[in-house]
Design an enzyme around this catalytic site. Structure first.
Site, PDB file in Angstrom:
ATOM      1  N   LYS A  99       0.794  -1.220   0.000  1.00  0.00           N
ATOM      2  CA  LYS A  99       0.000   0.000   0.000  1.00  0.00           C
ATOM      3  C   LYS A  99       0.836   1.285   0.000  1.00  0.00           C
ATOM      4  O   LYS A  99       0.274   2.382  -0.008  1.00  0.00           O
ATOM      5  CB  LYS A  99      -0.989  -0.021   1.171  1.00  0.00           C
ATOM      6  N   LYS A 136      -2.595  -0.491  10.345  1.00  0.00           N
ATOM      7  CA  LYS A 136      -2.719  -1.744   9.601  1.00  0.00           C
ATOM      8  C   LYS A 136      -1.418  -2.002   8.857  1.00  0.00           C
ATOM      9  O   LYS A 136      -0.582  -1.108   8.713  1.00  0.00           O
ATOM     10  CB  LYS A 136      -3.900  -1.696   8.629  1.00  0.00           C
ATOM     11  N   SER A 143      -9.066  -6.608   5.379  1.00  0.00           N
ATOM     12  CA  SER A 143      -9.041  -5.838   6.636  1.00  0.00           C
ATOM     13  C   SER A 143      -8.435  -6.616   7.790  1.00  0.00           C
ATOM     14  O   SER A 143      -8.732  -6.366   8.961  1.00  0.00           O
ATOM     15  CB  SER A 143     -10.453  -5.360   7.014  1.00  0.00           C
ATOM     16  N   GLN A 177      -2.944   5.995   9.785  1.00  0.00           N
ATOM     17  CA  GLN A 177      -3.781   7.008   9.134  1.00  0.00           C
ATOM     18  C   GLN A 177      -4.739   7.609  10.146  1.00  0.00           C
ATOM     19  O   GLN A 177      -5.211   6.899  11.047  1.00  0.00           O
ATOM     20  CB  GLN A 177      -4.607   6.381   8.006  1.00  0.00           C
ATOM     21  N   PRO A 178      -5.074   8.883  10.002  1.00  0.00           N
ATOM     22  CA  PRO A 178      -6.145   9.432  10.833  1.00  0.00           C
ATOM     23  C   PRO A 178      -7.468   8.754  10.470  1.00  0.00           C
ATOM     24  O   PRO A 178      -7.725   8.452   9.307  1.00  0.00           O
ATOM     25  CB  PRO A 178      -6.162  10.916  10.465  1.00  0.00           C
ATOM     26  N   ARG A 231     -25.132   1.549  -4.124  1.00  0.00           N
ATOM     27  CA  ARG A 231     -25.021   3.003  -3.982  1.00  0.00           C
ATOM     28  C   ARG A 231     -24.867   3.631  -5.366  1.00  0.00           C
ATOM     29  O   ARG A 231     -24.242   3.040  -6.255  1.00  0.00           O
ATOM     30  CB  ARG A 231     -23.833   3.369  -3.104  1.00  0.00           C
ATOM     31  N   ARG A 259     -11.026  -1.411  -8.517  1.00  0.00           N
ATOM     32  CA  ARG A 259     -11.967  -0.934  -7.505  1.00  0.00           C
ATOM     33  C   ARG A 259     -11.334   0.248  -6.785  1.00  0.00           C
ATOM     34  O   ARG A 259     -10.209   0.144  -6.287  1.00  0.00           O
ATOM     35  CB  ARG A 259     -12.315  -2.030  -6.504  1.00  0.00           C
ATOM     36  N   GLU A 274      -8.130   3.212  -0.658  1.00  0.00           N
ATOM     37  CA  GLU A 274      -7.335   2.178  -1.321  1.00  0.00           C
ATOM     38  C   GLU A 274      -7.752   2.070  -2.778  1.00  0.00           C
ATOM     39  O   GLU A 274      -8.915   2.319  -3.129  1.00  0.00           O
ATOM     40  CB  GLU A 274      -7.516   0.813  -0.651  1.00  0.00           C
ATOM     41  N   GLU A 276      -7.824  -0.936  -5.405  1.00  0.00           N
ATOM     42  CA  GLU A 276      -7.741  -2.402  -5.387  1.00  0.00           C
ATOM     43  C   GLU A 276      -7.644  -2.926  -6.814  1.00  0.00           C
ATOM     44  O   GLU A 276      -8.612  -2.900  -7.571  1.00  0.00           O
ATOM     45  CB  GLU A 276      -8.973  -2.987  -4.697  1.00  0.00           C
TER      46      GLU A 276
END
Length: 309
Positions: A99, A136, A143, A177-178, A231, A259, A274, A276
């Protein structure tokens, strides 16, 4: 290895790549099998690390759910390098499975969640300002090994440090990350793109409910359950997604799918969480025609690649 459709003379042969824990695919991915069969494509499901598979015998090898690779990334990337006609391609797999690509996208002026990196053995001091943060691994899927910490809480600070120590002891780079609170109400938006004759085309979007409720307390399965609903992507989300895809090294024409995961930033504008490109859930069951569009995307790639002899 599960042969779902017996190959007949002249049928294109496609391997659908999974892991040993999902030998018959994850349910959403199984929605692709009937549209492929209806288009005369023989589909075989196989685990990426199965030594009995002759990957070179397939007209196309499609990555779908090799979700156990996170602790074996070097092995996984080396495997991808050996597979002809792999989608998405091996160099994309190498780039996208770490990442730290987020730094490259940020440098390309893509709005991203601010991210800090903690290498194995590197000290980390929680920010004095506190606030909620996510920790992470830089290499992860589903996840796994991901936690949310309120760094104003002394207990959470200790748990965050313990999480980082676990990752460091395992030789894994961590990312910090925040936590963007808007995800608690708006959720996360995933925009799905599939290959077409002119390159990637928008297919559909889904909403993920908030998933992180607190610290990471250790392994809890191959992936965390998600709350998914359809959505409609907004013009602003579509625009950011296109900006993300425009920054992909090597371009997007050679991709089968992409994605783009977005959440609202502090000002409400969408930011990238992210991108993907390796093994994303595509949420085929949440949009009419999505399995058929993915099958057509497979055909698009079959027409571009030489068939094995």
């Amino acid at each position: 290895m599960t042969d779902h459709h017996q190959s007949t003379r002249g049928e294109p042969r496609v391997a659908i790549v999974t892991c040993a824990d999902l030998p018959d695919l994850e349910p959403d991915d199984r929605l692709l099998l009937a549209p492929l069969a209806g288009r005369g494509i023989a589909a075989t499901v196989a685990a990426w690390d199965d030594p009995a598979v002759d990957w070179a015998a397939y007209d196309l090898v499609v990555l779908r759910s090799p979700w156990d690779y996170a602790l074996r990334r070097d092995e996984f990337v080396a495997w991808a390098d050996t597979v002809p006609r792999l989608v998405n391609p091996a160099d994309v797999v190498r780039w996208n499975t770490d990442k730290r690509y987020l730094d490259e996208l940020s440098a390309a002026r893509v709005p991203t969640v601010p991210t800090g990196w903690v290498a194995p053995g590197q000290p980390w001091t929680p920010p004095a300002s506190g606030g909620e943060h996510v920790i992470k691994p830089a290499v992860s899927a589903g996840s796994q090994d991901t936690g949310r910490y309120d760094l104003a809480d002394p207990e959470h600070r200790e748990l965050a440090l313990a999480h980082l120590r676990r990752l460091s002891d395992a030789g894994r780079v961590a990312m910090v990350q925040p936590y963007l609170a808007a995800v608690d109400t708006a959720g996360e938006t995933a925009l799905l793109f599939l290959a077409g004759p002119d390159g990637l085309a928008f297919s559909h979007a889904i909403r993920k409910g908030p998933m992180l409720t607190g610290p990471d307390l250790g392994p809890d399965g191959l992936y965390k359950a998600e709350e998914i609903t359809p959505r409609t992507a907004t013009p602003a989300q579509r625009a950011v997604a296109e900006l993300v895809l425009a920054a992909v090294p090597g371009g997007t024409r050679r991709l089968l799918y992409a994605r783009v995961d977005l959440i609202p930033g502090p000002d409400g504008a969408p930011v990238l969480v992210e991108l993907e490109l390796t093994e994303p859930s595509l949420f085929l069951g949440y949009a009419d025609g999505a399995p058929e569009r993915l099958a057509d995307a497979v055909i698009t790639h079959l027409t571009r690649l030489p068939r094995p002899r």
